[in-house]
Design a protein around this motif. Structure first.
Motif, PDB file in Angstrom:
ATOM      1  N   GLU A  46      34.160 -49.175   5.068  1.00 50.68           N
ATOM      2  CA  GLU A  46      35.292 -50.062   5.336  1.00 50.68           C
ATOM      3  C   GLU A  46      36.399 -49.356   6.104  1.00 50.68           C
ATOM      4  O   GLU A  46      37.019 -49.947   6.983  1.00 50.68           O
ATOM      5  CB  GLU A  46      35.840 -50.648   4.030  1.00 50.68           C
ATOM      6  CG  GLU A  46      36.813 -51.772   4.279  1.00 50.68           C
ATOM      7  CD  GLU A  46      37.139 -52.564   3.029  1.00 50.68           C
ATOM      8  OE1 GLU A  46      38.302 -53.017   2.949  1.00 50.68           O
ATOM      9  OE2 GLU A  46      36.269 -52.732   2.167  1.00 50.68           O
ATOM     10  N   GLU A  47      36.643 -48.080   5.821  1.00 53.54           N
ATOM     11  CA  GLU A  47      37.670 -47.328   6.535  1.00 53.54           C
ATOM     12  C   GLU A  47      37.340 -47.230   8.028  1.00 53.54           C
ATOM     13  O   GLU A  47      38.238 -47.280   8.873  1.00 53.54           O
ATOM     14  CB  GLU A  47      37.839 -45.917   5.957  1.00 53.54           C
ATOM     15  CG  GLU A  47      38.310 -45.881   4.520  1.00 53.54           C
ATOM     16  CD  GLU A  47      37.198 -46.167   3.506  1.00 53.54           C
ATOM     17  OE1 GLU A  47      36.014 -45.897   3.791  1.00 53.54           O
ATOM     18  OE2 GLU A  47      37.527 -46.696   2.433  1.00 53.54           O
ATOM     19  N   THR A  48      36.050 -47.091   8.349  1.00 54.64           N
ATOM     20  CA  THR A  48      35.626 -47.039   9.747  1.00 54.64           C
ATOM     21  C   THR A  48      35.931 -48.368  10.427  1.00 54.64           C
ATOM     22  O   THR A  48      36.441 -48.408  11.547  1.00 54.64           O
ATOM     23  CB  THR A  48      34.124 -46.709   9.843  1.00 54.64           C
ATOM     24  OG1 THR A  48      33.896 -45.437   9.236  1.00 54.64           O
ATOM     25  CG2 THR A  48      33.649 -46.688  11.294  1.00 54.64           C
ATOM     26  N   TRP A  49      35.617 -49.471   9.736  1.00 55.29           N
ATOM     27  CA  TRP A  49      35.892 -50.799  10.294  1.00 55.29           C
ATOM     28  C   TRP A  49      37.393 -50.997  10.497  1.00 55.29           C
ATOM     29  O   TRP A  49      37.823 -51.474  11.547  1.00 55.29           O
ATOM     30  CB  TRP A  49      35.328 -51.899   9.389  1.00 55.29           C
ATOM     31  CG  TRP A  49      35.889 -53.231   9.721  1.00 55.29           C
ATOM     32  CD1 TRP A  49      36.674 -54.009   8.937  1.00 55.29           C
ATOM     33  CD2 TRP A  49      35.754 -53.944  10.951  1.00 55.29           C
ATOM     34  NE1 TRP A  49      37.046 -55.161   9.596  1.00 55.29           N
ATOM     35  CE2 TRP A  49      36.489 -55.141  10.842  1.00 55.29           C
ATOM     36  CE3 TRP A  49      35.105 -53.685  12.150  1.00 55.29           C
ATOM     37  CZ2 TRP A  49      36.574 -56.068  11.871  1.00 55.29           C
ATOM     38  CZ3 TRP A  49      35.190 -54.611  13.180  1.00 55.29           C
ATOM     39  CH2 TRP A  49      35.915 -55.788  13.027  1.00 55.29           C
ATOM     40  N   VAL A  50      38.197 -50.629   9.522  1.00 59.13           N
ATOM     41  CA  VAL A  50      39.645 -50.814   9.620  1.00 59.13           C
ATOM     42  C   VAL A  50      40.192 -50.040  10.820  1.00 59.13           C
ATOM     43  O   VAL A  50      40.981 -50.562  11.608  1.00 59.13           O
ATOM     44  CB  VAL A  50      40.346 -50.390   8.306  1.00 59.13           C
ATOM     45  CG1 VAL A  50      41.856 -50.311   8.478  1.00 59.13           C
ATOM     46  CG2 VAL A  50      39.988 -51.357   7.184  1.00 59.13           C
TER      47      VAL A  50
END
Length: 174
Positions: free
Chosen positions: A130-134
């Protein structure tokens, strides 16, 4: 829920081109017609639909040959539009129409691309943290703001016509 009529107003390749054109400068129906190769009546029709959908604001009026010419501009940031930012859900059927129109317009833009300057084409459906997507979303928003804020009048000296089409969203993993 976002007004389906609003999204349907966007669901036409010509109207998407008009919004792009009016991001960099305020233009009249005659200016839009000339730049996009439309009739004045056709340009006025599309401008009226976009104005009624809240996508355009009046940026001024002038007298031309005894008539009145309205200059429109596209406030691309939602918070700059009349009524401010939208917080509602998007109607899926109407959103699908916009995606179809954008896809059609993207095909035209790709055909008309300059071959002497490098571009980017990528497509992916991936599982990421999720951090990569954000972070990726933040960078895409920054790129979108950079080109929108840097938009100038059509054919202004020192400018290059570019395309930036972004479709980025988290998927339902069904």
């Amino acid at each position: 829920m976002t007004d389906p009529g609003h999204l349907r107003a966007l669901a036409h390749p010509t109207r998407l081109r008009i919004l792009s054109l009016l991001t960099g400068s305020a233009l009249t129906a005659a200016d839009v017609a000339r730049e996009l190769g439309l009739t004045h009546a056709n340009a006025s029709y599309h401008l009226r639909l976009l104005r009624d959908a809240g996508e355009l604001v009046v940026a001024g009026e002038e007298s031309i040959r005894g008539g009145r010419a309205v200059r429109y501009r596209h406030p691309w940031r939602e918070e700059d539009r009349p009524g401010g930012a939208s917080t509602g859900e998007v109607d899926p059927g109407a959103a699908e129409l916009v995606v179809r129109a954008a896809t059609q317009e993207l095909q035209r833009r790709h055909r008309d691309r300059r071959r002497d300057l490098p571009g980017i084409v990528t497509d992916a459906e991936l599982w990421v943290e999720e951090e990569t997507w954000v972070r990726a979303r933040e960078l895409l928003l920054e790129a979108a703001a950079l080109v929108h804020d840097g938009a100038r009048a059509p054919r202004a000296e020192g400018t290059t016509l570019v395309n930036l089409s972004l479709f980025a969203f988290a998927m339902d993993p069904r």
